[in-house]
Design a protein around this motif. Structure first.
Motif, PDB file in Angstrom:
ATOM      1  N   ALA A  73       0.700  -1.485  -0.181  1.00 19.78           N
ATOM      2  CA  ALA A  73      -0.446   0.045   0.007  1.00 19.78           C
ATOM      3  C   ALA A  73       1.316   1.025   0.153  1.00 19.78           C
ATOM      4  CB  ALA A  73      -0.834   0.198   1.286  1.00 19.78           C
ATOM      5  N   GLU A  74       2.262   1.350   0.190  1.00 22.12           N
ATOM      6  CA  GLU A  74       3.245   2.103   0.217  1.00 22.12           C
ATOM      7  C   GLU A  74       4.179   1.378  -0.409  1.00 22.12           C
ATOM      8  OE1 GLU A  74       2.562   5.152   1.437  1.00 22.12           O
ATOM      9  OE2 GLU A  74       1.529   4.952   3.374  1.00 22.12           O
ATOM     10  N   LYS A  75       5.101   2.847  -1.341  1.00 22.07           N
ATOM     11  CA  LYS A  75       5.958   2.801  -1.790  1.00 22.07           C
ATOM     12  C   LYS A  75       7.238   1.804  -1.427  1.00 22.07           C
ATOM     13  CE  LYS A  75       5.291   5.071  -6.273  1.00 22.07           C
ATOM     14  NZ  LYS A  75       5.556   6.027  -6.735  1.00 22.07           N
ATOM     15  N   SER A  76       7.133   3.049  -0.315  1.00 24.22           N
ATOM     16  CA  SER A  76       8.504   2.236   0.901  1.00 24.22           C
ATOM     17  C   SER A  76       8.461   0.880   1.368  1.00 24.22           C
ATOM     18  CB  SER A  76       8.493   3.689   1.990  1.00 24.22           C
ATOM     19  OG  SER A  76       7.295   2.920   3.157  1.00 24.22           O
ATOM     20  N   TYR A  77       7.265  -0.026   1.653  1.00 23.46           N
ATOM     21  CA  TYR A  77       7.297  -1.149   1.988  1.00 23.46           C
ATOM     22  C   TYR A  77       7.951  -2.468   1.502  1.00 23.46           C
ATOM     23  CZ  TYR A  77       3.328   0.768   4.146  1.00 23.46           C
ATOM     24  OH  TYR A  77       2.451   0.960   4.736  1.00 23.46           O
ATOM     25  N   LYS A  78       8.940  -1.731   0.272  1.00 24.30           N
ATOM     26  CA  LYS A  78       9.118  -2.876  -1.022  1.00 24.30           C
ATOM     27  C   LYS A  78      10.719  -3.022  -0.110  1.00 24.30           C
ATOM     28  CE  LYS A  78       8.117  -2.595  -5.589  1.00 24.30           C
ATOM     29  NZ  LYS A  78       7.653  -1.880  -6.317  1.00 24.30           N
ATOM     30  N   ASP A  79      10.755  -1.499   0.004  1.00 24.60           N
ATOM     31  CA  ASP A  79      12.338  -1.744   0.486  1.00 24.60           C
ATOM     32  C   ASP A  79      13.046  -2.705   1.527  1.00 24.60           C
ATOM     33  OD1 ASP A  79      13.085  -0.062  -1.775  1.00 24.60           O
ATOM     34  OD2 ASP A  79      12.484   1.688   0.497  1.00 24.60           O
TER      35      ASP A  79
END
Length: 375
Positions: free
Chosen positions: A157-163
């Motif tokens: 749901a947020e781009k930052s989670y993928k990292d």
């Protein structure tokens, strides 16, 4: 059993069925695009309607430690289903996903929809004793990644989670939590005094007391000539909250409305002048692009938000709001007064936000990625 490639079983043992992301966005999007969606979520007293291709099953609200009964029920229901696809919205349901995948293997696909980065969130969960938050977050990091290996796809749901999940070999898709908005017959309704609005969960970390402190400062600076409408479920001590409002004589200025249907919040947006987003700088919030920012943009509301780097970037780039130190109510009140004094600036910021929403921050762009996962 022959699996039906058009059937999706979607489940949450935590969220109420009216949750905006899972019901109004994802479930209805998939149903309207020809998928047969069976949706399981916690019951909540709200208007229910019949939607083509969307079958609802309402789970009884239970205490946190009793939710295991829902896991068992969902597992049994899923074993009976001929659905090809299973879509889970809670980290705790990864336990069900593992059991299901071990039983049915490649007959099915499993999607895990990550609403928040749980290890980061645990560090500030108020119901978890402070002393165990850090070690628990480390443990959950290991367990979550191990369980996610049973999934075929993870939605962020947020781009930052993928990292945080680079080493996992599964399909990863950002389906950002941008608003659904129908601008048919949309028109702002001018009120007789300055009106501020907040929509979201009410906790200390989401800024409930920062908003009330702002109300106290505004009451002194504006002789009480303002309104603050606060909408959302209260996840803090309600008696303490009401005591604060009474102590500072805010009853005529501040109204707490509780949880509300998604379609009804837009009536409050129509009547508002400024949208508030005063999140605390917790690890989870710092990396969050709060959905309410984009709802405010859609509703042509200028925004006052926490001075996070990402918030500053979004509001400055699109010239649709201001940021400040949320722990300084006087500074926030001065921002409100500055905006209220310049009606043209208010209108321009509202219009700029709407343009940014239409171009970048709307659900229409995100739903294509959701549909692509299943098509």
């Amino acid at each position: 059993m022959i699996r039906n490639n058009s059937k999706i079983m979607m489940a949450s043992s935590v969220h109420v069925w009216t949750d905006t992301r899972i019901f109004f966005k994802e479930a209805q999007t998939l149903a309207s695009n020809g998928f047969q969606v069976s949706f399981y979520a916690i019951d909540f007293e709200s208007e229910k309607s019949v939607i083509p291709n969307l079958k609802m099953t309402y789970l009884k609200p239970v205490k946190r430690w009793q939710r295991v009964s829902h896991w068992k029920f969902l597992y049994k229901e899923m074993l009976k289903s001929d659905a090809k696809h299973f879509h889970f919205h809670d980290p705790e349901l990864l336990l069900v996903a593992r059991k299901l995948k071990r039983k049915l293997k490649n007959e099915i696909t499993i999607t895990y929809d990550m609403h928040e980065h749980i290890p980061a969130a645990i560090k500030t969960k108020q119901w978890i004793p402070t002393i165990i938050r850090k070690p628990l977050a480390k443990l959950i990091t290991v367990i979550e990644k191990k369980l996610m290996r049973n999934c075929d796809t993870v939605i962020f749901a947020e781009k930052s989670y993928k990292d945080n999940y680079e080493e996992l070999l599964l399909q990863k898709v950002d389906v950002l939590n941008y608003p659904v908005f129908d601008n048919t017959n949309w028109k702002k309704q001018k009120q007789d005094c300055l009106t501020l609005v907040y929509v979201g969960v009410l906790t200390e970390q989401r800024g409930i007391y920062n908003m009330l402190e702002l109300a106290v400062a505004l009451k002194a600076k504006m002789n009480g000539n303002f309104r603050m409408n606060i909408i959302g479920p209260i996840f803090t001590d309600e008696a303490t909250l009401n005591a604060f409002i009474q102590k500072h004589q805010l009853e005529e200025n501040v109204t707490l409305y509780g949880r509300m249907q998604y379609k009804d919040i837009w009536n409050f947006y129509q009547q508002a002048d400024i949208g508030l987003c005063l999140l605390h700088p917790t690890p989870n919030n710092l990396n969050s692009h709060s959905t309410k920012l984009f709802e405010y943009m859609a509703a042509e509301l200028p925004i006052i938000a926490t001075d996070f780097p990402d918030f500053i970037d979004i509001l400055t780039t699109n010239n649709c709001g201001k940021t400040g130190d949320i722990f300084n109510a006087e500074v926030l009140a001065d921002l409100v007064l500055e905006m209220d004094a310049d009606k043209k600036m208010l209108e321009d910021m509202g219009r700029n936000g709407r343009v940014a929403f239409d171009k970048f921050y709307n659900w229409k762009n995100e739903e294509k990625k959701l549909i692509a996962i299943y098509k």
